[in-house]
Scaffold this motif. Structure first.
Motif, PDB file in Angstrom:
ATOM      1  N   PHE A 329      27.527  11.576  -7.160  1.00  0.00           N
ATOM      2  CA  PHE A 329      26.227  10.616  -7.545  1.00  0.00           C
ATOM      3  C   PHE A 329      24.941  11.519  -7.182  1.00  0.00           C
ATOM      4  N   GLY A 330      25.028  12.559  -6.462  1.00  0.00           N
ATOM      5  CA  GLY A 330      23.800  13.373  -6.229  1.00  0.00           C
ATOM      6  C   GLY A 330      23.157  12.932  -4.547  1.00  0.00           C
ATOM      7  N   GLU A 331      22.623  14.087  -4.027  1.00  0.00           N
ATOM      8  CA  GLU A 331      22.128  14.008  -2.662  1.00  0.00           C
ATOM      9  C   GLU A 331      21.446  12.603  -2.320  1.00  0.00           C
ATOM     10  N   ASN A 332      20.668  12.142  -3.439  1.00  0.00           N
ATOM     11  CA  ASN A 332      19.391  11.206  -3.234  1.00  0.00           C
ATOM     12  C   ASN A 332      20.108   9.887  -3.960  1.00  0.00           C
ATOM     13  N   CYS A 333      21.487   9.611  -3.916  1.00  0.00           N
ATOM     14  CA  CYS A 333      21.998   8.174  -4.377  1.00  0.00           C
ATOM     15  C   CYS A 333      21.851   7.166  -3.474  1.00  0.00           C
ATOM     16  N   PHE A 334      21.984   6.061  -3.810  1.00  0.00           N
ATOM     17  CA  PHE A 334      21.937   4.909  -3.123  1.00  0.00           C
ATOM     18  C   PHE A 334      22.570   3.754  -3.861  1.00  0.00           C
ATOM     19  N   PHE A 335      22.876   2.625  -3.316  1.00  0.00           N
ATOM     20  CA  PHE A 335      23.206   1.451  -3.815  1.00  0.00           C
ATOM     21  C   PHE A 335      22.638   0.051  -3.385  1.00  0.00           C
ATOM     22  N   VAL A 336      22.597  -0.793  -4.124  1.00  0.00           N
ATOM     23  CA  VAL A 336      22.115  -2.360  -4.149  1.00  0.00           C
ATOM     24  C   VAL A 336      23.153  -3.278  -4.592  1.00  0.00           C
ATOM     25  N   PRO A 337      23.050  -4.337  -4.267  1.00  0.00           N
ATOM     26  CA  PRO A 337      23.967  -5.389  -4.781  1.00  0.00           C
ATOM     27  C   PRO A 337      23.659  -5.424  -6.279  1.00  0.00           C
ATOM     28  N   MET A 338      24.605  -6.070  -6.987  1.00  0.00           N
ATOM     29  CA  MET A 338      24.614  -6.392  -8.347  1.00  0.00           C
ATOM     30  C   MET A 338      22.971  -7.263  -8.655  1.00  0.00           C
ATOM     31  N   PRO A 339      22.489  -7.180  -9.577  1.00  0.00           N
ATOM     32  CA  PRO A 339      21.089  -7.629  -9.673  1.00  0.00           C
ATOM     33  C   PRO A 339      21.288  -9.233  -9.719  1.00  0.00           C
ATOM     34  N   ALA A 340      20.235 -10.084  -9.195  1.00  0.00           N
ATOM     35  CA  ALA A 340      20.343 -11.606  -9.228  1.00  0.00           C
ATOM     36  C   ALA A 340      20.163 -12.184 -10.762  1.00  0.00           C
ATOM     37  N   ASP A 341      21.248 -13.181 -10.813  1.00  0.00           N
ATOM     38  CA  ASP A 341      20.932 -14.164 -11.945  1.00  0.00           C
ATOM     39  C   ASP A 341      19.577 -14.943 -11.745  1.00  0.00           C
ATOM     40  N   PRO A 342      18.660 -14.522 -12.430  1.00  0.00           N
ATOM     41  CA  PRO A 342      17.344 -15.308 -12.370  1.00  0.00           C
ATOM     42  C   PRO A 342      17.407 -16.901 -12.392  1.00  0.00           C
ATOM     43  N   ASP A 343      18.447 -17.442 -12.994  1.00  0.00           N
ATOM     44  CA  ASP A 343      18.630 -18.870 -13.121  1.00  0.00           C
ATOM     45  C   ASP A 343      19.745 -19.396 -11.962  1.00  0.00           C
ATOM     46  N   ALA A 344      20.240 -18.627 -11.218  1.00  0.00           N
ATOM     47  CA  ALA A 344      21.005 -19.113 -10.230  1.00  0.00           C
ATOM     48  C   ALA A 344      20.365 -19.475  -9.115  1.00  0.00           C
ATOM     49  N   ASP A 345      21.261 -20.335  -8.129  1.00  0.00           N
ATOM     50  CA  ASP A 345      20.135 -20.955  -7.063  1.00  0.00           C
ATOM     51  C   ASP A 345      20.336 -20.151  -5.874  1.00  0.00           C
ATOM     52  N   GLU A 346      21.201 -19.136  -6.014  1.00  0.00           N
ATOM     53  CA  GLU A 346      21.397 -18.046  -4.858  1.00  0.00           C
ATOM     54  C   GLU A 346      21.707 -16.622  -5.515  1.00  0.00           C
ATOM     55  N   HIS A 347      21.254 -15.550  -4.417  1.00  0.00           N
ATOM     56  CA  HIS A 347      21.728 -14.391  -4.990  1.00  0.00           C
ATOM     57  C   HIS A 347      23.265 -13.973  -4.629  1.00  0.00           C
ATOM     58  N   TYR A 348      24.024 -14.585  -5.758  1.00  0.00           N
ATOM     59  CA  TYR A 348      25.473 -14.529  -5.481  1.00  0.00           C
ATOM     60  C   TYR A 348      26.147 -13.128  -5.398  1.00  0.00           C
ATOM     61  N   MET A 349      27.176 -12.803  -4.669  1.00  0.00           N
ATOM     62  CA  MET A 349      27.659 -11.549  -4.614  1.00  0.00           C
ATOM     63  C   MET A 349      28.979 -11.428  -5.055  1.00  0.00           C
ATOM     64  N   PRO A 350      29.610 -10.322  -5.987  1.00  0.00           N
ATOM     65  CA  PRO A 350      30.853 -10.156  -6.125  1.00  0.00           C
ATOM     66  C   PRO A 350      31.530 -10.093  -4.771  1.00  0.00           C
ATOM     67  N   THR A 351      32.672 -10.801  -4.535  1.00  0.00           N
ATOM     68  CA  THR A 351      33.259 -11.051  -3.055  1.00  0.00           C
ATOM     69  C   THR A 351      34.485 -10.310  -2.996  1.00  0.00           C
ATOM     70  N   ASN A 352      34.655  -9.681  -2.025  1.00  0.00           N
ATOM     71  CA  ASN A 352      36.074  -9.110  -1.755  1.00  0.00           C
ATOM     72  C   ASN A 352      36.359  -9.615  -0.286  1.00  0.00           C
ATOM     73  N   MET A 353      37.839  -9.800  -0.635  1.00  0.00           N
ATOM     74  CA  MET A 353      38.573 -10.450   0.765  1.00  0.00           C
ATOM     75  C   MET A 353      39.570  -9.476   1.237  1.00  0.00           C
ATOM     76  N   GLU A 354      39.717  -8.850   2.140  1.00  0.00           N
ATOM     77  CA  GLU A 354      40.299  -7.778   2.813  1.00  0.00           C
ATOM     78  C   GLU A 354      41.710  -9.083   3.233  1.00  0.00           C
ATOM     79  N   SER A 355      42.779  -8.785   2.261  1.00  0.00           N
ATOM     80  CA  SER A 355      43.687  -9.777   2.822  1.00  0.00           C
ATOM     81  C   SER A 355      45.061  -9.206   2.383  1.00  0.00           C
ATOM     82  N   TYR A 356      46.245 -10.108   3.060  1.00  0.00           N
ATOM     83  CA  TYR A 356      47.546  -9.680   2.992  1.00  0.00           C
ATOM     84  C   TYR A 356      48.497 -10.694   2.934  1.00  0.00           C
ATOM     85  N   MET A 357      49.603 -10.393   2.128  1.00  0.00           N
ATOM     86  CA  MET A 357      50.644 -11.291   2.052  1.00  0.00           C
ATOM     87  C   MET A 357      51.967 -10.932   2.680  1.00  0.00           C
TER      88      MET A 357
END
Length: 470
Positions: A329-357
């Motif tokens: 990705f290059g020396e000057n790469c970075f990351f941000v959350p997925m862009p917010a839905d302008p019509d949603a009431d919050e900036h929702y996040m794709p969520t991960n659960m570290e979880s086990y069965m």
């Protein structure tokens, strides 16, 4: 803020033991690394002093079936702190039963039938629950994990939200926002004349609209300038609406395909396709992702799980000692959350659960419970967090700014989790919804959403109802 950073780093290093580098696991030639003797002595002291870790283990070995190993291996990571605590406090060890990603469930079924004593299985891919509980492959865990204890208190609500038939089957260790982020190169953004997405995010201006505007300015397919690469952007964008395709409410699965928010995000992806903004799977770009194009300035955005930025230098014969993520990705790469839905009431996040069965017929559920207690301890114990901070930076070469962004994303996910169970009901339903021809990916390949919805809605309703009534 320093304590918050240390806390995040502990979460990150805990999650290193559950990173999967693609469907077959990571390759590479690095030798196995252990933490140094001084750190191991410190870990042992911390584990012995923390009274939240109780009891002893008679059977000290737990069996883990997966396409990736919790133990240190060729990914460049050191022994995870949670594993070191398990080793030092309980004398525990994890025996890895290796398989490919595709054969996980076949091998698990065979192991259960032959009483091999597989003890636990990863649930964070969201394809084990609830179908594994419905089919009897996994067992309730309430007799082994005390979600009311101090160790588990801050994730009790998360665990209670994924109960099935009044019982816990998933042990959710932590909720994170690293499921899908937008990886980009700052030099490319600057050359386009736009503000850094990280600055826009901080000001609350990182939305679908500016995301699309940047793509329009960059994309020039005939001249090799592409928009979106990566296999995960559809689900990442969809989650920002706050509405999963298949949700879980009050212990029942819910089909949300007809929700207006789903229609909105599908129409947005259809527009991206029509404006040549999607590279992966379209035209001459093909179905192979090309992360190096980010570093070279040819592709603008690479939405992906942050595991893509965890890999260390896996080739010790190479004079280039940079981690793989810098090479791609290059020396000057970075990351941000997925862009917010302008019509949603919050900036929702794709969520991960570290979880086990816990696997049905496992020979050592008590051992798995103690190991998961150790994982929780790395999150709630301040001294363990500090060790995790140092280890993570050393192994993966992240900057303080990257750690701060990850912390923010995790906090957002914990506040407003978006969990989609479309992969956790049956293979047929997962294949239907994942289809690029008529599923939730089809709009990004040029099929209007109303056509896809008419094709799949009734079938999805039937399968969801069957799961609820099983």
């Amino acid at each position: 803020m320093r304590k918050m950073k240390a806390a995040l780093a502990a979460l990150l290093i805990a999650s290193m033991s559950m990173v999967s580098f693609g469907c077959g696991g990571a390759g590479g030639t690095s030798s196995v690394k252990d933490i140094d003797s001084m750190t191991r002595e410190e870990v042992a002291s911390i584990a012995a002093a923390d009274k939240r870790l109780t009891g002893e283990l008679e059977n000290k070995t737990i069996k883990w079936l997966s396409d990736w190993d919790i133990n240190p291996g060729a990914t460049g990571k050191s022994t995870p702190i949670d594993l070191a605590i398990f080793q030092e406090r309980y004398g525990g060890e994890i025996k890895w039963i290796q398989c490919t990603y595709a054969e996980r469930y076949d091998k698990l079924a065979n192991a259960i039938n032959s009483d091999e004593g597989i003890d636990f299985f990863y649930a964070g891919n969201f394809d084990a629950f609830p179908k594994g509980a419905i089919r009897g492959m996994f067992a309730p865990i309430d007799d082994y994990v005390d979600f009311d204890s101090e160790l588990w208190a801050d994730v009790k609500e998360a665990n209670d939200s994924v109960m099935w038939n009044g019982q816990h089957y998933m042990a959710v260790v932590q909720v994170t926002g690293d499921n899908c982020a937008v990886i980009y190169n700052r030099d490319t953004i600057s050359e386009l004349g736009f503000d850094d997405p990280a600055e826009l995010f901080e000001k609350g201006e990182w939305t679908w609209d500016v995301f699309q505007e940047m793509l329009a300015a960059h994309v020039d397919v005939p001249n090799g300038k592409y928009g979106i690469d990566g296999w995960w952007f559809e689900s990442g964008l969809s989650a920002t609406t706050g509405v999963p395709y298949v949700g879980l409410e009050d212990g029942k699965l819910v089909n949300n395909l007809s929700d207006p928010a789903i229609e909105r995000v599908q129409n947005f992806m259809y527009d991206l396709y029509n404006n040549d903004s999607i590279a992966i799977g379209v035209g001459d770009y093909g179905w192979s992702d090309k992360p190096a194009n980010i570093g070279e300035g040819n592709t603008l955005f690479y939405p992906c799980g942050l595991w893509a930025l965890y890999g260390g230098d896996v080739d010790t014969t190479d004079e280039d000692t940079r981690p793989d993520w810098k090479r791609n990705f290059g020396e000057n790469c970075f990351f941000v959350p997925m862009p917010a839905d302008p019509d949603a009431d919050e900036h929702y996040m794709p969520t991960n659960m570290e979880s086990y069965m816990f696997v049905t017929g496992g020979h050592n559920p008590e051992g798995v419970a103690k190991y998961l207690d150790c994982k929780r301890m790395t999150i709630v114990n301040e001294a363990a967090k500090a060790i995790g901070d140092e280890q993570f930076v050393k192994d993966y070469q992240w900057t303080e700014e990257m750690i701060e962004m990850k912390l923010t994303m995790d906090e957002m996910a914990l506040d407003n989790p978006v969990l989609d169970f479309k992969g956790g009901i049956s293979t047929d339903l997962a294949d239907m919804l994942d289809s690029s021809e008529y599923g939730v990916r089809a709009a990004s390949r040029g099929t209007p959403w109303n056509e896809s919805l008419a094709t799949i809605k009734d079938a999805v309703d039937t399968m969801v109802n069957e799961a609820n009534n099983s």
